[in-house]
Design a protein around this motif. Structure first.
Motif, PDB file in Angstrom:
ATOM      1  N   LEU A  15      36.713  26.047  44.942  1.00 26.55           N
ATOM      2  CA  LEU A  15      36.024  26.692  44.017  1.00 26.55           C
ATOM      3  C   LEU A  15      36.244  28.270  44.296  1.00 26.55           C
ATOM      4  O   LEU A  15      36.107  28.722  45.314  1.00 26.55           O
ATOM      5  CB  LEU A  15      34.707  26.473  44.053  1.00 26.55           C
ATOM      6  CG  LEU A  15      34.231  24.566  44.094  1.00 26.55           C
ATOM      7  CD1 LEU A  15      32.787  24.535  44.006  1.00 26.55           C
ATOM      8  CD2 LEU A  15      34.881  24.405  42.743  1.00 26.55           C
ATOM      9  N   THR A  16      36.606  28.681  43.192  1.00 31.46           N
ATOM     10  CA  THR A  16      36.914  30.300  43.271  1.00 31.46           C
ATOM     11  C   THR A  16      36.412  30.768  42.252  1.00 31.46           C
ATOM     12  O   THR A  16      36.887  30.472  40.899  1.00 31.46           O
ATOM     13  CB  THR A  16      38.474  30.408  43.639  1.00 31.46           C
ATOM     14  OG1 THR A  16      38.906  31.799  43.529  1.00 31.46           O
ATOM     15  CG2 THR A  16      39.299  29.679  42.897  1.00 31.46           C
ATOM     16  N   PRO A  17      35.975  32.143  42.240  1.00 29.56           N
ATOM     17  CA  PRO A  17      35.547  32.900  40.917  1.00 29.56           C
ATOM     18  C   PRO A  17      36.397  33.500  40.214  1.00 29.56           C
ATOM     19  O   PRO A  17      37.242  34.248  40.733  1.00 29.56           O
ATOM     20  CB  PRO A  17      34.265  34.045  41.376  1.00 29.56           C
ATOM     21  CG  PRO A  17      34.389  33.438  42.835  1.00 29.56           C
ATOM     22  CD  PRO A  17      35.408  32.680  43.618  1.00 29.56           C
ATOM     23  N   CYS A  18      36.304  33.315  38.808  1.00 30.01           N
ATOM     24  CA  CYS A  18      37.158  34.288  37.966  1.00 30.01           C
ATOM     25  C   CYS A  18      35.789  35.013  37.085  1.00 30.01           C
ATOM     26  O   CYS A  18      35.570  34.292  36.071  1.00 30.01           O
ATOM     27  CB  CYS A  18      38.092  33.371  36.793  1.00 30.01           C
ATOM     28  SG  CYS A  18      38.551  34.297  35.778  1.00 30.01           S
ATOM     29  N   HIS A  19      35.701  36.318  37.782  1.00 28.51           N
ATOM     30  CA  HIS A  19      34.732  36.647  37.162  1.00 28.51           C
ATOM     31  C   HIS A  19      34.958  37.378  35.622  1.00 28.51           C
ATOM     32  O   HIS A  19      34.295  37.226  34.463  1.00 28.51           O
ATOM     33  CB  HIS A  19      33.919  38.134  37.877  1.00 28.51           C
ATOM     34  CG  HIS A  19      32.878  38.894  37.167  1.00 28.51           C
ATOM     35  ND1 HIS A  19      33.081  40.160  36.538  1.00 28.51           N
ATOM     36  CD2 HIS A  19      31.641  38.465  36.858  1.00 28.51           C
ATOM     37  CE1 HIS A  19      31.788  40.374  36.052  1.00 28.51           C
ATOM     38  NE2 HIS A  19      31.000  39.321  36.257  1.00 28.51           N
ATOM     39  N   THR A  20      36.344  37.877  35.668  1.00 33.23           N
ATOM     40  CA  THR A  20      36.781  38.379  34.314  1.00 33.23           C
ATOM     41  C   THR A  20      36.848  37.273  33.119  1.00 33.23           C
ATOM     42  O   THR A  20      36.274  37.934  32.216  1.00 33.23           O
ATOM     43  CB  THR A  20      38.417  38.857  34.437  1.00 33.23           C
ATOM     44  OG1 THR A  20      38.568  39.353  35.874  1.00 33.23           O
ATOM     45  CG2 THR A  20      39.086  39.757  33.466  1.00 33.23           C
ATOM     46  N   GLN A  21      37.270  36.307  33.375  1.00 36.09           N
ATOM     47  CA  GLN A  21      37.142  35.406  32.057  1.00 36.09           C
ATOM     48  C   GLN A  21      35.959  34.447  32.205  1.00 36.09           C
ATOM     49  O   GLN A  21      35.638  33.950  31.024  1.00 36.09           O
ATOM     50  CB  GLN A  21      38.536  34.523  32.010  1.00 36.09           C
ATOM     51  CG  GLN A  21      39.743  35.331  32.261  1.00 36.09           C
ATOM     52  CD  GLN A  21      40.110  36.140  31.067  1.00 36.09           C
ATOM     53  OE1 GLN A  21      39.330  36.122  30.128  1.00 36.09           O
ATOM     54  NE2 GLN A  21      40.992  37.011  31.135  1.00 36.09           N
ATOM     55  N   TYR A  22      35.654  33.997  33.244  1.00 35.16           N
ATOM     56  CA  TYR A  22      34.476  33.062  33.038  1.00 35.16           C
ATOM     57  C   TYR A  22      33.214  33.671  33.524  1.00 35.16           C
ATOM     58  O   TYR A  22      32.183  33.387  32.535  1.00 35.16           O
ATOM     59  CB  TYR A  22      34.872  31.797  34.286  1.00 35.16           C
ATOM     60  CG  TYR A  22      33.682  30.753  34.355  1.00 35.16           C
ATOM     61  CD1 TYR A  22      33.517  29.755  33.243  1.00 35.16           C
ATOM     62  CD2 TYR A  22      32.711  30.962  35.150  1.00 35.16           C
ATOM     63  CE1 TYR A  22      32.657  28.925  33.283  1.00 35.16           C
ATOM     64  CE2 TYR A  22      31.682  29.684  35.171  1.00 35.16           C
ATOM     65  CZ  TYR A  22      31.649  28.918  34.123  1.00 35.16           C
ATOM     66  OH  TYR A  22      30.859  27.880  34.191  1.00 35.16           O
ATOM     67  N   GLY A  23      33.122  34.410  34.684  1.00 31.29           N
ATOM     68  CA  GLY A  23      31.658  34.742  34.979  1.00 31.29           C
ATOM     69  C   GLY A  23      30.724  35.502  34.114  1.00 31.29           C
ATOM     70  O   GLY A  23      29.708  35.230  33.634  1.00 31.29           O
ATOM     71  N   ARG A  24      31.495  36.696  33.750  1.00 33.49           N
ATOM     72  CA  ARG A  24      30.590  37.471  32.763  1.00 33.49           C
ATOM     73  C   ARG A  24      30.340  37.004  31.430  1.00 33.49           C
ATOM     74  O   ARG A  24      29.271  37.112  30.798  1.00 33.49           O
ATOM     75  CB  ARG A  24      31.440  38.967  32.662  1.00 33.49           C
ATOM     76  CG  ARG A  24      32.671  38.741  31.648  1.00 33.49           C
ATOM     77  CD  ARG A  24      33.529  40.004  31.769  1.00 33.49           C
ATOM     78  NE  ARG A  24      34.798  39.608  31.218  1.00 33.49           N
ATOM     79  CZ  ARG A  24      35.135  39.872  29.941  1.00 33.49           C
ATOM     80  NH1 ARG A  24      34.208  40.271  29.002  1.00 33.49           N
ATOM     81  NH2 ARG A  24      36.243  39.578  29.685  1.00 33.49           N
ATOM     82  N   LYS A  25      30.969  35.830  31.041  1.00 33.24           N
ATOM     83  CA  LYS A  25      30.420  35.194  29.737  1.00 33.24           C
ATOM     84  C   LYS A  25      29.370  34.231  29.842  1.00 33.24           C
ATOM     85  O   LYS A  25      28.899  33.545  29.076  1.00 33.24           O
ATOM     86  CB  LYS A  25      31.532  34.368  28.961  1.00 33.24           C
ATOM     87  CG  LYS A  25      32.672  35.406  28.464  1.00 33.24           C
ATOM     88  CD  LYS A  25      33.615  34.703  27.341  1.00 33.24           C
ATOM     89  CE  LYS A  25      34.817  35.504  27.128  1.00 33.24           C
ATOM     90  NZ  LYS A  25      35.799  35.303  28.034  1.00 33.24           N
ATOM     91  N   ASN A  26      29.310  33.613  31.218  1.00 32.00           N
ATOM     92  CA  ASN A  26      28.689  32.609  31.594  1.00 32.00           C
ATOM     93  C   ASN A  26      27.370  32.980  32.792  1.00 32.00           C
ATOM     94  O   ASN A  26      27.269  32.614  33.822  1.00 32.00           O
ATOM     95  CB  ASN A  26      29.060  31.322  32.144  1.00 32.00           C
ATOM     96  CG  ASN A  26      29.944  31.040  30.953  1.00 32.00           C
ATOM     97  OD1 ASN A  26      29.445  30.262  29.971  1.00 32.00           O
ATOM     98  ND2 ASN A  26      31.318  31.144  30.992  1.00 32.00           N
ATOM     99  N   LYS A  27      26.454  33.881  32.510  1.00 32.84           N
ATOM    100  CA  LYS A  27      25.270  34.365  33.120  1.00 32.84           C
ATOM    101  C   LYS A  27      25.523  34.724  34.604  1.00 32.84           C
ATOM    102  O   LYS A  27      24.700  35.455  35.405  1.00 32.84           O
ATOM    103  CB  LYS A  27      24.520  33.080  33.169  1.00 32.84           C
ATOM    104  CG  LYS A  27      24.801  32.135  34.411  1.00 32.84           C
ATOM    105  CD  LYS A  27      23.841  30.922  34.605  1.00 32.84           C
ATOM    106  CE  LYS A  27      24.358  29.748  35.629  1.00 32.84           C
ATOM    107  NZ  LYS A  27      24.432  28.686  35.607  1.00 32.84           N
ATOM    108  N   PHE A  28      26.653  35.210  34.947  1.00 29.84           N
ATOM    109  CA  PHE A  28      26.962  35.718  36.195  1.00 29.84           C
ATOM    110  C   PHE A  28      27.328  37.365  35.813  1.00 29.84           C
ATOM    111  O   PHE A  28      28.364  37.772  35.171  1.00 29.84           O
ATOM    112  CB  PHE A  28      28.452  35.505  36.870  1.00 29.84           C
ATOM    113  CG  PHE A  28      27.979  34.005  37.393  1.00 29.84           C
ATOM    114  CD1 PHE A  28      26.979  33.627  38.368  1.00 29.84           C
ATOM    115  CD2 PHE A  28      28.681  33.017  36.562  1.00 29.84           C
ATOM    116  CE1 PHE A  28      26.859  32.324  38.660  1.00 29.84           C
ATOM    117  CE2 PHE A  28      28.343  31.538  36.671  1.00 29.84           C
ATOM    118  CZ  PHE A  28      27.565  31.166  38.086  1.00 29.84           C
ATOM    119  N   LYS A  29      26.313  38.381  36.091  1.00 27.63           N
ATOM    120  CA  LYS A  29      26.474  39.553  35.913  1.00 27.63           C
ATOM    121  C   LYS A  29      27.600  40.148  36.387  1.00 27.63           C
ATOM    122  O   LYS A  29      28.369  41.176  35.806  1.00 27.63           O
ATOM    123  CB  LYS A  29      25.271  40.311  36.133  1.00 27.63           C
ATOM    124  CG  LYS A  29      24.009  40.198  35.025  1.00 27.63           C
ATOM    125  CD  LYS A  29      23.010  41.478  35.193  1.00 27.63           C
ATOM    126  CE  LYS A  29      21.601  41.054  34.361  1.00 27.63           C
ATOM    127  NZ  LYS A  29      20.907  39.948  35.205  1.00 27.63           N
TER     128      LYS A  29
END
Ligand SMILES: Cc1ncc(C[n+]2csc(CCOP(=O)(O)OP(=O)(O)O)c2C)c(N)n1
Ligand code: SF4
Lengths: 383, 279
Positions: free
Chosen positions: B203-217
């Motif tokens: 499990l590895t975060p993609c803040h650019t494409q996933y996080g910022r659209k889904n509740k991760f500031k």
């Protein structure tokens, strides 16, 4: 008779598809990955039996043709002479990875025993409908070598040639057969060591730190070490620089695409294989390939017997298109006839290089039936 | 020189044009680090390893590291890897793929490679999204999550990578995260050493494409989420069903030592060649 030594005989009665296997093994093929499809399946079945009986032979049945091409590329990168065989629908699935092999310069052989199409078409009937797919099936501008064979001995010979070209020019090579050739049984002589020269890919001899996997060389063909031999480099389908790393720099992009073309263009004389029969004084020239060339050969001799000066140009190489012999004959002939089991895929090329020199007549058959000698004879007599 | 610097010098390509393509906060670089540490700890030489990658941000990892590297076509890394492993079983063949790569376009190859038990180590970098192409939904995007192609929330269920791969017959199946790096190093090491087909879901975060659209500031929020939700599978199994919600078990789920396909094949070949010689 029961105890006659099976392995000593050098003459066997073989299917075209069987001759392909004999040719491949003779050329040094030690890797086969594929997915069965009529009318090519015998190639795979015989490989499944034969390869595990050779010292390093690898045979693997994959889940589809996309996977087969991927595995063949992997096998070749690991240093093997690798091949697969398929038919139209499978060939379509291979196209993306075929482009990869062109771009990454991976030697391999794809045999496509054509069936009628489009789509699943006529699985057990002869056709020659994949000629332009072989040339342009994958995306982008790339050269490719496409060969064909007219009879069973030629299946053996052209498979060896296919491997030789693949290794010599570090490129995928396609061998196009039709169902008649693949499923005909004829006598072939198994080759002896000295019958054919066998080419192996050039491997680097410089220290690994000096090696550039996609370097410009005099022949345009950089050496290629097997993965795991101490030369570590990057292979990609992206447009890359001479080290194999992705690039978008216009000069580097241009350089690699031009080299890919040049390494084939430069050696036209080596690659463009044709055979001529009775063409010296021919007024009417038939240009044919695959099993149709056999019908044409008979038609031409019948025409000669009837007093018509006919000749045959048989194409063993379809691409790069053998322009020189066609142009030479077109200058002298009153007419050219191109019979083929499609709507006119090679006649397009003939017309292109003929460029107004003489009359080009097509003779097409797409009903799953062969083109007979009498059909061709009639066409010769009509022009 | 610190150990980390030493490792970088030893394993990263000096002639590769850096900087790398990954966004700040992306987990892919952590996976690369973990992979290098694992290979190093196992004492493998760089020539022993063939790293085969798919297409996607995850696939770009291959260009930076000084192994034999092959960047393949989208979804097909495992087919190339199968060819390499069958042709040269001595190589440690490792594939790196995104979730889209491995389980959407490449799903068929994945289940078959697992069924065949071909001796390849598979790292699936699951960021729940298509990173490289700009954030379209993947076959692992959670229900309800927003993406470029599920603007009103994902309606399709997502694959459980661990369950799917286990059912397909893999020798080894495990799950780790880029937050739990020591565990991840261990899982990768074990996967490389176990025979047959081994898959590690990471499990590895993609803040650019996933996080910022889904509740991760921020990217940091995503790492915090991994920290607080991932728990060792042994603990997870002791939880009551209602306590399990939102929790992600990590660790090893399947471990067998059946010989890989390449070994079985070599046995058949040895037997057939012996027969041949006798004749
Ligand atoms: C045959 C094909 N279809 C589509 C694409 C476009 N494409 C490139 S990467 C990608 C998805 C990447 O997502 P994932 O595999 O999850 O990796 P990530 O970028 O998230 O690491 C797609 C659809 C392609 N390169 N080839
Ligand atoms: S888009 Fe996502 S997966 Fe790709 S580099 Fe950026 S953070 Fe990583």
């Amino acid at each position: 008779m029961a105890n006659a030594p099976k392995r000593k005989r050098t003459e066997i009665f073989a299917l075209g598809n069987e001759a392909v296997v004999e040719g491949a093994l003779f050329a040094g093929c030690s890797f086969y990955a594929g997915y069965p499809i009529t009318p090519s399946s015998e190639v795979m079945e015989i490989m499944a039996a034969r390869l595990p009986r050779t010292e390093n032979g690898v045979f693997i049945q994959m889940e589809d043709e996309i996977a087969s091409m991927g595995a063949v590329i992997g096998g070749s990168l690991a240093g093997r002479k690798a091949m697969t065989a398929t038919s139209g629908p499978g060939f379509s699935l291979m196209q993306e990875n075929l482009g990869y092999a062109c771009m990454a310069e991976v030697p391999l052989v794809i045999v496509n025993v054509m069936r009628g199409g489009p789509s699943t078409g006529l699985p057990t009937s002869p056709a020659q409908g994949d000629v332009q797919q072989a040339r342009w099936g994958t995306h982008g501008d790339h050269p490719i070598i496409v060969l064909s064979a007219a009879d069973v001995p030629e299946c053996l010979e052209m498979t060896i040639t296919a491997f030789n070209f693949a290794e010599k020019y570090r490129t995928p090579v396609i061998l196009l057969l039709d169902e008649i050739t693949a499923h005909t049984r004829e006598k072939i002589t198994l080759p002896h060591e000295k019958d054919y020269e066998i080419f192996n890919r050039l491997v680097p001899s410089m220290p690994p730190e000096w090696y550039k996997p996609f370097e410009e060389t005099v022949r345009g063909v950089p050496p290629m070490p097997p993965i795991g031999s101490g030369y570590r480099f990057h292979v990609t389908g992206l447009t890359h620089d001479d080290m194999g790393f992705p690039t978008q720099r216009p000069d580097e992009v241009k350089a690699i695409i031009e080299r890919l073309h040049r390494k084939i263009d430069q050696f036209f004389y080596d690659i463009q294989l044709t055979q001529e029969y009775d063409t010296d004084d021919a007024e009417i020239v038939v240009i044919a390939y695959g099993s149709v060339a056999r019908s044409a050969q008979l038609a031409v001799s019948q025409a000669r017997a009837a007093g018509v000066k006919a000749g045959l140009l048989k194409l063993k190489t379809l691409f790069p298109f053998p322009k020189a012999p066609v142009v030479t004959l077109a200058r002298k002939a009153r007419a050219i006839i191109v019979p083929e089991m499609n709507m006119g895929q090679i006649s397009r090329e003939v017309k292109r290089v003929n460029n107004g020199l003489t009359r080009v007549r097509t003779l097409n058959r797409i009903d799953g039936q062969i083109i007979t000698p009498s059909q061709i004879l009639k066409a010769i007599q009509q022009v | 020189m610190s150990d980390v610097t030493q490792l970088i010098h030893d394993y990263l390509r000096h002639n590769k044009k850096f900087p790398h393509v990954f966004c700040a906060g992306c987990g892919h670089g952590i996976v690369l680090g973990s992979l290098i540490r694992s290979v190093h700890a196992l004492g493998l030489s760089k020539d022993d390893v063939a790293l085969v990658a798919g297409i996607g941000c995850s696939g770009r990892i291959a260009a930076y590291v000084d192994f034999n590297t092959v960047h393949t076509t989208h979804g097909r890394a495992l087919t190339f890897a199968t060819g390499i492993k069958m042709a040269n079983p001595q190589l440690k063949v490792i594939t790196v793929m995104g979730d889209g790569d491995a389980f959407s376009i490449g799903g068929n190859h994945l289940i078959h490679a697992a069924r065949k038990n071909i001796g390849v180590t598979v790292l699936v970098l699951n960021n729940f999204i298509y990173g490289m192409t700009g954030g379209q939904c993947s076959s692992t995007t959670p229900l309800g999550a927003v993406s470029q192609t599920s603007p009103y929330g994902q309606l399709e269920k997502s694959f459980d990578i661990v369950k799917l791969t286990s059912a397909a017959g893999a020798n080894g199946v495990s799950r780790g995260t880029v937050f739990h790096v020591n565990t991840l190093d261990r899982l990768i090491r074990e996967a490389i050493m176990r025979p047959g087909f081994n898959l590690v879901e990471i499990l590895t975060p993609c803040h650019t494409q996933y996080g910022r659209k889904n509740k991760f500031k921020s990217a940091v929020d995503m790492y915090k989420w991994l920290r607080s939700n991932a728990i060792p599978v042994e603990k997870y199994e002791k939880l009551k069903p209602e306590e399990r919600e939102e929790r992600i078990p990590i660790g090893t789920f399947v471990q067998n030592d059946a010989p890989g396909l390449e070994e079985l094949y070599a046995q058949v070949r040895t037997a057939q060649c012996a027969k041949e010689r006798k004749q």
